[in-house]
Design a protein around this motif. Structure first.
Motif, PDB file in Angstrom:
ATOM      1  N   UNK A  23       0.838  -1.211   0.000  1.00 34.52           N
ATOM      2  CA  UNK A  23       0.000   0.000   0.000  1.00 34.52           C
ATOM      3  C   UNK A  23       0.873   1.262   0.000  1.00 34.52           C
ATOM      4  N   UNK A  24       1.960   1.235   0.749  1.00 35.86           N
ATOM      5  CA  UNK A  24       2.885   2.361   0.864  1.00 35.86           C
ATOM      6  C   UNK A  24       3.425   2.758  -0.512  1.00 35.86           C
ATOM      7  N   UNK A  25       3.855   1.761  -1.304  1.00 38.70           N
ATOM      8  CA  UNK A  25       4.421   2.060  -2.618  1.00 38.70           C
ATOM      9  C   UNK A  25       3.350   2.256  -3.688  1.00 38.70           C
ATOM     10  N   UNK A  26       2.216   1.597  -3.553  1.00 39.81           N
ATOM     11  CA  UNK A  26       1.107   1.860  -4.483  1.00 39.81           C
ATOM     12  C   UNK A  26       0.661   3.316  -4.360  1.00 39.81           C
ATOM     13  N   UNK A  27       0.640   3.840  -3.137  1.00 36.99           N
ATOM     14  CA  UNK A  27       0.247   5.241  -2.910  1.00 36.99           C
ATOM     15  C   UNK A  27       1.220   6.210  -3.582  1.00 36.99           C
ATOM     16  N   UNK A  28       2.433   5.746  -3.864  1.00 39.09           N
ATOM     17  CA  UNK A  28       3.423   6.577  -4.562  1.00 39.09           C
ATOM     18  C   UNK A  28       3.330   6.391  -6.078  1.00 39.09           C
ATOM     19  N   UNK A  29       2.332   5.588  -6.512  1.00 46.03           N
ATOM     20  CA  UNK A  29       2.118   5.380  -7.943  1.00 46.03           C
ATOM     21  C   UNK A  29       2.971   4.294  -8.566  1.00 46.03           C
ATOM     22  N   UNK A  30       3.554   3.439  -7.759  1.00 44.71           N
ATOM     23  CA  UNK A  30       4.420   2.382  -8.274  1.00 44.71           C
ATOM     24  C   UNK A  30       3.643   1.091  -8.525  1.00 44.71           C
ATOM     25  N   UNK A  31       4.164   0.294  -9.446  1.00 47.80           N
ATOM     26  CA  UNK A  31       3.645  -1.059  -9.640  1.00 47.80           C
ATOM     27  C   UNK A  31       4.340  -1.950  -8.616  1.00 47.80           C
ATOM     28  N   UNK A  32       3.546  -2.756  -7.891  1.00 45.00           N
ATOM     29  CA  UNK A  32       4.083  -3.605  -6.826  1.00 45.00           C
ATOM     30  C   UNK A  32       3.569  -5.029  -7.005  1.00 45.00           C
ATOM     31  N   UNK A  33       4.463  -5.981  -6.876  1.00 44.88           N
ATOM     32  CA  UNK A  33       4.101  -7.409  -6.892  1.00 44.88           C
ATOM     33  C   UNK A  33       4.451  -7.981  -5.523  1.00 44.88           C
ATOM     34  N   UNK A  34       3.511  -8.722  -4.945  1.00 46.62           N
ATOM     35  CA  UNK A  34       3.753  -9.422  -3.671  1.00 46.62           C
ATOM     36  C   UNK A  34       3.602 -10.913  -3.925  1.00 46.62           C
ATOM     37  N   UNK A  35       4.616 -11.680  -3.520  1.00 47.90           N
ATOM     38  CA  UNK A  35       4.577 -13.143  -3.626  1.00 47.90           C
ATOM     39  C   UNK A  35       4.760 -13.736  -2.241  1.00 47.90           C
ATOM     40  N   UNK A  36       3.781 -14.509  -1.799  1.00 39.67           N
ATOM     41  CA  UNK A  36       3.836 -15.174  -0.502  1.00 39.67           C
ATOM     42  C   UNK A  36       4.069 -16.657  -0.714  1.00 39.67           C
ATOM     43  N   UNK A  37       4.964 -17.227   0.073  1.00 38.00           N
ATOM     44  CA  UNK A  37       5.290 -18.656  -0.026  1.00 38.00           C
ATOM     45  C   UNK A  37       4.907 -19.374   1.251  1.00 38.00           C
ATOM     46  N   UNK A  38       4.384 -20.577   1.200  1.00 39.00           N
ATOM     47  CA  UNK A  38       4.078 -21.282  -0.038  1.00 39.00           C
ATOM     48  C   UNK A  38       2.910 -20.619  -0.757  1.00 39.00           C
ATOM     49  N   UNK A  39       3.061 -20.492  -2.073  1.00 39.33           N
ATOM     50  CA  UNK A  39       2.033 -19.835  -2.870  1.00 39.33           C
ATOM     51  C   UNK A  39       0.885 -20.800  -3.143  1.00 39.33           C
ATOM     52  N   UNK A  40      -0.232 -20.227  -3.552  1.00 39.51           N
ATOM     53  CA  UNK A  40      -1.441 -21.030  -3.772  1.00 39.51           C
ATOM     54  C   UNK A  40      -1.764 -21.210  -5.250  1.00 39.51           C
ATOM     55  N   UNK A  41      -0.901 -20.699  -6.139  1.00 35.94           N
ATOM     56  CA  UNK A  41      -1.223 -20.705  -7.564  1.00 35.94           C
ATOM     57  C   UNK A  41      -0.359 -21.658  -8.394  1.00 35.94           C
ATOM     58  N   UNK A  42       0.373 -22.552  -7.732  1.00 37.37           N
ATOM     59  CA  UNK A  42       1.167 -23.530  -8.481  1.00 37.37           C
ATOM     60  C   UNK A  42       1.351 -24.788  -7.636  1.00 37.37           C
ATOM     61  N   UNK A  43       1.688 -25.876  -8.308  1.00 38.87           N
ATOM     62  CA  UNK A  43       1.793 -27.178  -7.637  1.00 38.87           C
ATOM     63  C   UNK A  43       2.871 -27.194  -6.551  1.00 38.87           C
TER      64      UNK A  43
END
Length: 193
Positions: A23-43
């Motif tokens: 949220x901090x960097x989105x508020x500055x207009x930046x594109x942000x990617x967050x990846x949490x492990x273990x992820x839920x979108x792959x085997x």
């Protein structure tokens, strides 16, 4: 690109603080990617989580193997794809292994995987962690006081050069400390351009 690592034991507030940083960097207009492990979108991530919910040495080995593959996949797929990339549960998963192996694997992975000055270890006393974890619906194999004490000790040893943040206090207090560090690091980068 700003590469931020948020790590810590279960219940330390990793996802909460990663989302606040996003949220901090989105508020500055930046594109942000967050990846949490273990992820839920792959085997890899799905199988790592399944093994973590199991018991015994086989599940311990499976969890470590799938977790590693999940992190490697995330780095390959997302590193450099946004102005800010935040990896949650990145290197400290090795702290769940016996210490000589944990130390060797930490050195190995921190050599081959991207790291940065933006590495945060969220620290909470083990008894507080256990209280937080007992409120959850699912329980992983290391969620007992004895294991939390051992793993925390190993993680603190491995995180010597990280920003260690006490998240056993109010979220706003910890996040204020994190934001001050982010501002300082961002300003250092700007001053070197």
């Amino acid at each position: 690109m700003r590469f931020i690592i948020i790590d810590g034991l279960d219940g330390s507030g990793k996802d909460t603080h990663a989302n606040l940083i996003q949220e901090y960097y989105l508020a500055k207009g930046e594109k942000v990617i967050v990846r949490t492990h273990p992820s839920k979108d792959n085997a890899y991530g799905i199988n790592a989580k399944k093994a973590l919910l199991g018991h015994g040495k086989i599940n311990h080995i499976k969890a470590s193997m799938y977790y590693t593959l999940d992190v490697l996949r995330s780095v390959r797929k997302y590193h450099g794809k946004a102005e800010t990339v935040i990896m949650v549960r990145y290197l400290m998963g090795v702290a769940y292994l016996p210490f000589p192996i944990a130390k060797l694997l930490y050195m190995f992975f921190s050599t081959i995987l991207p790291t940065s000055n933006y590495m945060f270890f969220l620290d909470v006393e083990p008894d507080e962690l256990l209280n937080r974890l007992l409120k959850r619906n699912e329980h992983e194999m290391f969620e007992n006081l004895n294991d939390l004490i051992k793993v925390r000790g190993k993680a603190i040893e491995l995180a010597k050069n990280w920003h260690i943040i006490n998240t056993g206090r109010k979220i706003e207090q910890a996040q204020l400390e994190i934001n001050k560090i982010l501002d300082r690091l961002d300003n250092e980068i700007l001053s070197h351009k």
